[in-house]
Design an enzyme around this catalytic site. Sequence first.
Site, PDB file in Angstrom:
ATOM      1  N   GLY A 276     -41.052  -8.896  27.999  1.00  0.00           N
ATOM      2  CA  GLY A 276     -40.052  -7.852  27.830  1.00  0.00           C
ATOM      3  C   GLY A 276     -39.754  -7.189  29.159  1.00  0.00           C
TER       4      GLY A 276
ATOM      5  CB  SER B 217     -45.094 -10.896  33.404  1.00  0.00           C
ATOM      6  OG  SER B 217     -45.124 -11.785  32.297  1.00  0.00           O
ATOM      7  CE  LYS B 218     -37.700  -8.366  35.638  1.00  0.00           C
ATOM      8  NZ  LYS B 218     -36.398  -8.608  36.267  1.00  0.00           N
ATOM      9  NE  ARG B 219     -46.149 -14.820  30.777  1.00  0.00           N
ATOM     10  CZ  ARG B 219     -47.104 -14.879  29.871  1.00  0.00           C
ATOM     11  NH1 ARG B 219     -46.809 -15.170  28.632  1.00  0.00           N
ATOM     12  NH2 ARG B 219     -48.367 -14.655  30.195  1.00  0.00           N
TER      13      ARG B 219
END
Length: 496
Positions: free
Chosen positions: A257, A253-255
Amino acid sequence: MITIRTRFAPSPTGNLHIGGARSALFAYLWAKKNHGQFILRVEDTDRAREKVGALENQMEGLKWLGINWDEGPKKGGEYGPYVQSERFDIYQKYAAQLLAEDKVYRCFCTPERLAQMRQKQQENKQAPRYDRVCRHLSDDEIEKKIQTNTPYVLRLKVPEQGTVEVYDAIRGAITFNCQDIDDQVLVKSDGFPTYHLANVVDDHLMKITHVIRGEEWLPSTPKHVLLYQALGFSAPQFVHLSIFLAKAGGKMSKRHGETSLLAFRDKGYLSEAIVNFIALLGWNPKTEQEYFTKEELIEQFEISKLNTANPVFETEKLDWMNQHYLKKLSSGEMFTKMKEMISLNSDVALYKLFAEWFSGLSVKHQESIWHNLKERSKTLEEVAVNTMNYVNKEIVYQPQELIWKKSDQKTTIKILENLIEKIKEFAKEDFLVANLEPQILAWIKTTEWGNGDVLWPMRFALSGEKKSPSPFELAEILGPAETINRLTKAKESLNA
């Protein structure tokens, strides 16, 4: 003989995710391997979450990877339109059919009641699903609510007993208990279909033979099978792909990268490397081959070689693979890619600086610089950074840092004076690593100094760093005038 038809059907609610790109790639490869068609369809039934520019981003991402659709938006085709919001009448027809055949029912529950119901289920540690209150309303009760214009949705009548079997091409038969399946909303109160109805109707009418999508859709598949049965349609072949895991653990997920496909492009990854890399995340060719062209992927791709195990998305491996493709480029091809980045990327300052500098070099210098640069650059962004960081650097010298550990200040000043004179002997067109390195090393042997005595202050004067590319590479990048300028400033700082 059945024509293989696959599709990629994104919702314009966000940018194209790297995992979504993999789903599109596998659907494309399977269609092309079987001389079939790959369709792009826009599933824009979730109007509230739709984002401006998302569809354009998704289409741009597919085109960048070379995943070109045979039918779809801006291309047309026999089974269009290919945007669900333009197919409203089609869904209404099938919703009416389901209602007339008692395969769905009207649900008049308000959002407030549904929220209270879910709250109680949560408190009782029950799975969240509709409690079917409206499924058992009498005809009179239904008619009264219709007469008073009470809003309603249409829900699928899931059998209250029994099981549903889903056959997945890589997972085999999976059995779901009907008691665990929610009476899914098929038409919202505003008359718009939900994903589930539109998806099933479109896949049938567009003659989709294989639905290739992420495993997050597996829990919805029994609802779709039931809906295919309710409508009297034959279900396509389902293929649910593994999901990407982050190296740190858990779903990517975006956490962990950036996950947007075009963000990888803007960071300087090559489309060939991305295609090769994501193809090997979940697909095993059963050979030792690591690098594949798109044509080779089409030839070798088989659904039977897909894995159910969730692969780890390792950026380090992507970097390594991208560098492999970078190294295959000539200096001219690399520069063409860089100019393409400028035309496509909204944040182009760094790439523009590089292009302006690189275009001012002779072809001979471009080729020499690229020969060394590609050995220490994993992306086009690193290519630009690894040059512009030195070309545009303002260095403030600390005198002691210019002196080699076995030398002293007075000796270092003398070394720099002599080095400057040696540098002046090189013509601009000969200012290449291939000339600088052997000639300066040969010159050092004629002096009283060792390599470290000369090369350490040269490196530090040109880079301002204790660890940097070789002083010969730095000199070649900076050119004779700036090389002499920095060596002179370094010498003056020692005299101060």
